[in-house]
Design a protein around this motif. Sequence first.
Motif, PDB file in Angstrom:
ATOM      1  N   ALA A 275     -11.476 -62.823 -49.448  1.00  0.00           N
ATOM      2  CA  ALA A 275      -9.957 -63.011 -49.157  1.00  0.00           C
ATOM      3  C   ALA A 275      -9.123 -61.815 -48.373  1.00  0.00           C
ATOM      4  CB  ALA A 275      -9.161 -62.996 -50.705  1.00  0.00           C
ATOM      5  N   GLY A 276      -9.924 -60.557 -48.361  1.00  0.00           N
ATOM      6  CA  GLY A 276      -9.482 -59.580 -47.560  1.00  0.00           C
ATOM      7  C   GLY A 276      -9.245 -59.969 -46.151  1.00  0.00           C
ATOM      8  N   LEU A 277     -10.187 -60.797 -45.790  1.00  0.00           N
ATOM      9  CA  LEU A 277     -10.355 -61.149 -44.308  1.00  0.00           C
ATOM     10  C   LEU A 277      -9.118 -61.889 -43.936  1.00  0.00           C
ATOM     11  CD1 LEU A 277     -13.713 -62.770 -43.993  1.00  0.00           C
ATOM     12  CD2 LEU A 277     -13.130 -60.571 -42.951  1.00  0.00           C
ATOM     13  N   GLY A 278      -8.406 -62.442 -44.791  1.00  0.00           N
ATOM     14  CA  GLY A 278      -7.013 -62.918 -44.411  1.00  0.00           C
ATOM     15  C   GLY A 278      -5.854 -61.776 -43.915  1.00  0.00           C
ATOM     16  N   MET A 279      -5.946 -60.753 -44.387  1.00  0.00           N
ATOM     17  CA  MET A 279      -5.130 -59.792 -43.907  1.00  0.00           C
ATOM     18  C   MET A 279      -5.321 -59.020 -42.894  1.00  0.00           C
ATOM     19  SD  MET A 279      -3.825 -58.630 -47.768  1.00  0.00           S
ATOM     20  CE  MET A 279      -2.734 -57.441 -47.359  1.00  0.00           C
ATOM     21  N   THR A 280      -6.959 -59.039 -42.264  1.00  0.00           N
ATOM     22  CA  THR A 280      -7.228 -57.935 -41.662  1.00  0.00           C
ATOM     23  C   THR A 280      -6.665 -58.336 -40.145  1.00  0.00           C
ATOM     24  OG1 THR A 280      -9.215 -58.033 -42.674  1.00  0.00           O
ATOM     25  CG2 THR A 280      -9.447 -57.109 -40.565  1.00  0.00           C
ATOM     26  N   ASP A 281      -6.622 -59.439 -39.616  1.00  0.00           N
ATOM     27  CA  ASP A 281      -6.037 -59.586 -38.244  1.00  0.00           C
ATOM     28  C   ASP A 281      -4.543 -59.181 -38.195  1.00  0.00           C
ATOM     29  OD1 ASP A 281      -8.438 -60.506 -37.183  1.00  0.00           O
ATOM     30  OD2 ASP A 281      -8.056 -62.792 -37.418  1.00  0.00           O
ATOM     31  N   GLY A 282      -4.040 -59.562 -39.213  1.00  0.00           N
ATOM     32  CA  GLY A 282      -2.505 -59.237 -39.212  1.00  0.00           C
ATOM     33  C   GLY A 282      -2.129 -57.654 -39.121  1.00  0.00           C
ATOM     34  N   ILE A 283      -3.096 -57.045 -39.757  1.00  0.00           N
ATOM     35  CA  ILE A 283      -3.228 -55.385 -39.730  1.00  0.00           C
ATOM     36  C   ILE A 283      -3.625 -54.987 -38.329  1.00  0.00           C
ATOM     37  CG2 ILE A 283      -3.795 -53.251 -40.655  1.00  0.00           C
ATOM     38  CD1 ILE A 283      -4.243 -54.796 -43.193  1.00  0.00           C
ATOM     39  N   LEU A 284      -4.514 -55.521 -37.777  1.00  0.00           N
ATOM     40  CA  LEU A 284      -5.022 -55.255 -36.344  1.00  0.00           C
ATOM     41  C   LEU A 284      -4.019 -55.284 -35.373  1.00  0.00           C
ATOM     42  CD1 LEU A 284      -8.886 -56.203 -36.766  1.00  0.00           C
ATOM     43  CD2 LEU A 284      -8.054 -54.134 -36.335  1.00  0.00           C
ATOM     44  N   GLN A 285      -3.165 -56.485 -35.557  1.00  0.00           N
ATOM     45  CA  GLN A 285      -2.086 -56.459 -34.286  1.00  0.00           C
ATOM     46  C   GLN A 285      -1.547 -55.113 -34.120  1.00  0.00           C
ATOM     47  OE1 GLN A 285      -0.500 -59.279 -33.279  1.00  0.00           O
ATOM     48  NE2 GLN A 285      -1.280 -61.226 -34.421  1.00  0.00           N
ATOM     49  N   LEU A 286      -1.238 -54.346 -35.221  1.00  0.00           N
ATOM     50  CA  LEU A 286      -0.480 -53.192 -34.994  1.00  0.00           C
ATOM     51  C   LEU A 286      -1.450 -52.058 -34.800  1.00  0.00           C
ATOM     52  CD1 LEU A 286       2.567 -52.972 -37.492  1.00  0.00           C
ATOM     53  CD2 LEU A 286       2.367 -54.003 -35.254  1.00  0.00           C
ATOM     54  N   ILE A 287      -2.566 -52.012 -35.329  1.00  0.00           N
ATOM     55  CA  ILE A 287      -3.477 -50.895 -35.116  1.00  0.00           C
ATOM     56  C   ILE A 287      -4.768 -51.457 -34.657  1.00  0.00           C
ATOM     57  CG2 ILE A 287      -2.513 -48.985 -36.439  1.00  0.00           C
ATOM     58  CD1 ILE A 287      -3.920 -49.807 -39.099  1.00  0.00           C
ATOM     59  N   PRO A 288      -4.852 -52.008 -33.267  1.00  0.00           N
ATOM     60  CA  PRO A 288      -6.098 -52.599 -32.720  1.00  0.00           C
ATOM     61  C   PRO A 288      -7.107 -51.567 -32.509  1.00  0.00           C
ATOM     62  CG  PRO A 288      -4.503 -52.351 -31.115  1.00  0.00           C
ATOM     63  CD  PRO A 288      -3.567 -51.813 -32.385  1.00  0.00           C
ATOM     64  N   ALA A 289      -7.014 -50.394 -32.692  1.00  0.00           N
ATOM     65  CA  ALA A 289      -8.027 -49.462 -32.300  1.00  0.00           C
ATOM     66  C   ALA A 289      -9.072 -49.318 -33.685  1.00  0.00           C
ATOM     67  CB  ALA A 289      -7.607 -48.123 -31.851  1.00  0.00           C
ATOM     68  N   ALA A 290      -8.334 -49.572 -34.715  1.00  0.00           N
ATOM     69  CA  ALA A 290      -9.277 -49.121 -36.060  1.00  0.00           C
ATOM     70  C   ALA A 290     -10.464 -50.148 -36.176  1.00  0.00           C
ATOM     71  CB  ALA A 290      -8.212 -49.932 -37.244  1.00  0.00           C
ATOM     72  N   LYS A 291     -11.365 -49.352 -36.668  1.00  0.00           N
ATOM     73  CA  LYS A 291     -12.706 -49.860 -37.022  1.00  0.00           C
ATOM     74  C   LYS A 291     -12.713 -50.725 -38.056  1.00  0.00           C
ATOM     75  CE  LYS A 291     -15.681 -47.797 -33.790  1.00  0.00           C
ATOM     76  NZ  LYS A 291     -14.761 -47.237 -32.896  1.00  0.00           N
ATOM     77  N   VAL A 292     -13.441 -51.583 -38.242  1.00  0.00           N
ATOM     78  CA  VAL A 292     -13.449 -52.699 -39.538  1.00  0.00           C
ATOM     79  C   VAL A 292     -14.708 -52.599 -39.891  1.00  0.00           C
ATOM     80  CG1 VAL A 292     -13.049 -54.997 -40.345  1.00  0.00           C
ATOM     81  CG2 VAL A 292     -11.517 -54.227 -38.231  1.00  0.00           C
ATOM     82  N   GLY A 293     -14.967 -52.230 -41.417  1.00  0.00           N
ATOM     83  CA  GLY A 293     -15.907 -52.443 -42.202  1.00  0.00           C
ATOM     84  C   GLY A 293     -15.724 -53.372 -43.306  1.00  0.00           C
ATOM     85  N   HIS A 294     -16.917 -53.854 -43.878  1.00  0.00           N
ATOM     86  CA  HIS A 294     -16.610 -55.392 -45.025  1.00  0.00           C
ATOM     87  C   HIS A 294     -17.509 -54.650 -46.111  1.00  0.00           C
ATOM     88  CE1 HIS A 294     -16.118 -57.017 -40.897  1.00  0.00           C
ATOM     89  NE2 HIS A 294     -15.444 -57.839 -41.575  1.00  0.00           N
ATOM     90  N   VAL A 295     -16.896 -55.065 -47.235  1.00  0.00           N
ATOM     91  CA  VAL A 295     -17.461 -54.992 -48.706  1.00  0.00           C
ATOM     92  C   VAL A 295     -17.557 -56.395 -49.245  1.00  0.00           C
ATOM     93  CG1 VAL A 295     -17.369 -53.953 -50.697  1.00  0.00           C
ATOM     94  CG2 VAL A 295     -16.839 -52.592 -48.783  1.00  0.00           C
ATOM     95  N   GLY A 296     -18.594 -56.840 -49.291  1.00  0.00           N
ATOM     96  CA  GLY A 296     -18.709 -58.177 -50.120  1.00  0.00           C
ATOM     97  C   GLY A 296     -18.731 -58.271 -51.424  1.00  0.00           C
ATOM     98  N   LEU A 297     -17.651 -58.671 -52.221  1.00  0.00           N
ATOM     99  CA  LEU A 297     -17.720 -58.507 -53.786  1.00  0.00           C
ATOM    100  C   LEU A 297     -17.363 -59.946 -54.088  1.00  0.00           C
ATOM    101  CD1 LEU A 297     -15.668 -55.455 -54.621  1.00  0.00           C
ATOM    102  CD2 LEU A 297     -18.152 -55.735 -54.745  1.00  0.00           C
ATOM    103  N   TYR A 298     -17.752 -60.687 -55.307  1.00  0.00           N
ATOM    104  CA  TYR A 298     -17.105 -61.753 -55.996  1.00  0.00           C
ATOM    105  C   TYR A 298     -16.870 -61.322 -57.310  1.00  0.00           C
ATOM    106  CZ  TYR A 298     -21.376 -63.529 -57.732  1.00  0.00           C
ATOM    107  OH  TYR A 298     -22.714 -63.575 -58.215  1.00  0.00           O
TER     108      TYR A 298
END
Length: 209
Positions: free
Chosen positions: A80-103
């Motif tokens: 579900a965190g993926l759903g917020m990622t692009d919205g944040i990258l709109q403002l800070i496009p240079a941020a690197k993105v890591g992923h943690v998979g949990l259910y």
Amino acid sequence: MGKVYVFDHPLIQHKLTFIRDKSTGTKEFRELVDEVATLMAFEITRDLPLQEVTIETPVETAKSNVLAGKKLGLIPILRAGLGMTDGILQLIPAAKVGHVGLYRDPETLQPVEYYVKLPSDIEERELIVIDPMLATGGSAIEAIQALKKRGAKQIRLMCLIAAPEGVEAVKEAHPDVDIYLAALDEKLNEKGYIIPGLGDAGDRLYGTK
Ligand code: PRP
Ligand code: URA
């Protein structure tokens, strides 16, 4: 002890109302989560360091500020965190993105880790862990632990909606982590869902059940 910030800007509250509403369909839900994430990113970046530069305006030489280039990292908790990622990258496009998979195991409510892929220099970055829902806090606590185990030093947690139980659990487990929310709800129900909440964030984002 970590601080808790609730971003209650009118635009965030307005959009959150439609995110919560069960009659909001997948497409609109996804768009609204994206928009609220952008608005939250605007608030969470308020304390980014600036540096002064000298520029020439058409009229004269002037001193002005630019971002000092702090290294940021976004860590969405899958899925579900993926759903917020692009919205944040709109403002800070240079941020690197890591992923943690949990259910969250539906029986025990315990988080189960299935994937971790991070920028190689996480120890130098200010990391923002992203997940729409902070319910029992188990997933966020585990994700933050996974980052610390790999060297992360500066971590913030950003969620749309939290239950008081989850906030307290994260504060207890990770007192160095500040928490940023769009809303702090009333409680958890017996199945570990946030009340009133928005239901299952992953299912509503991706149209699964
Ligand atoms: C949801 C949500 C959080 C977690 C919160 O994910 O996105 O990661 O539950 O609950 P907790 O605070 O009690 O751990 P879920 O486990 O449903 O996985 P998904 O994102 O793949 O749908
Ligand atoms: N995960 C969700 O997606 N929703 C909740 O209310 C609790 C956990």
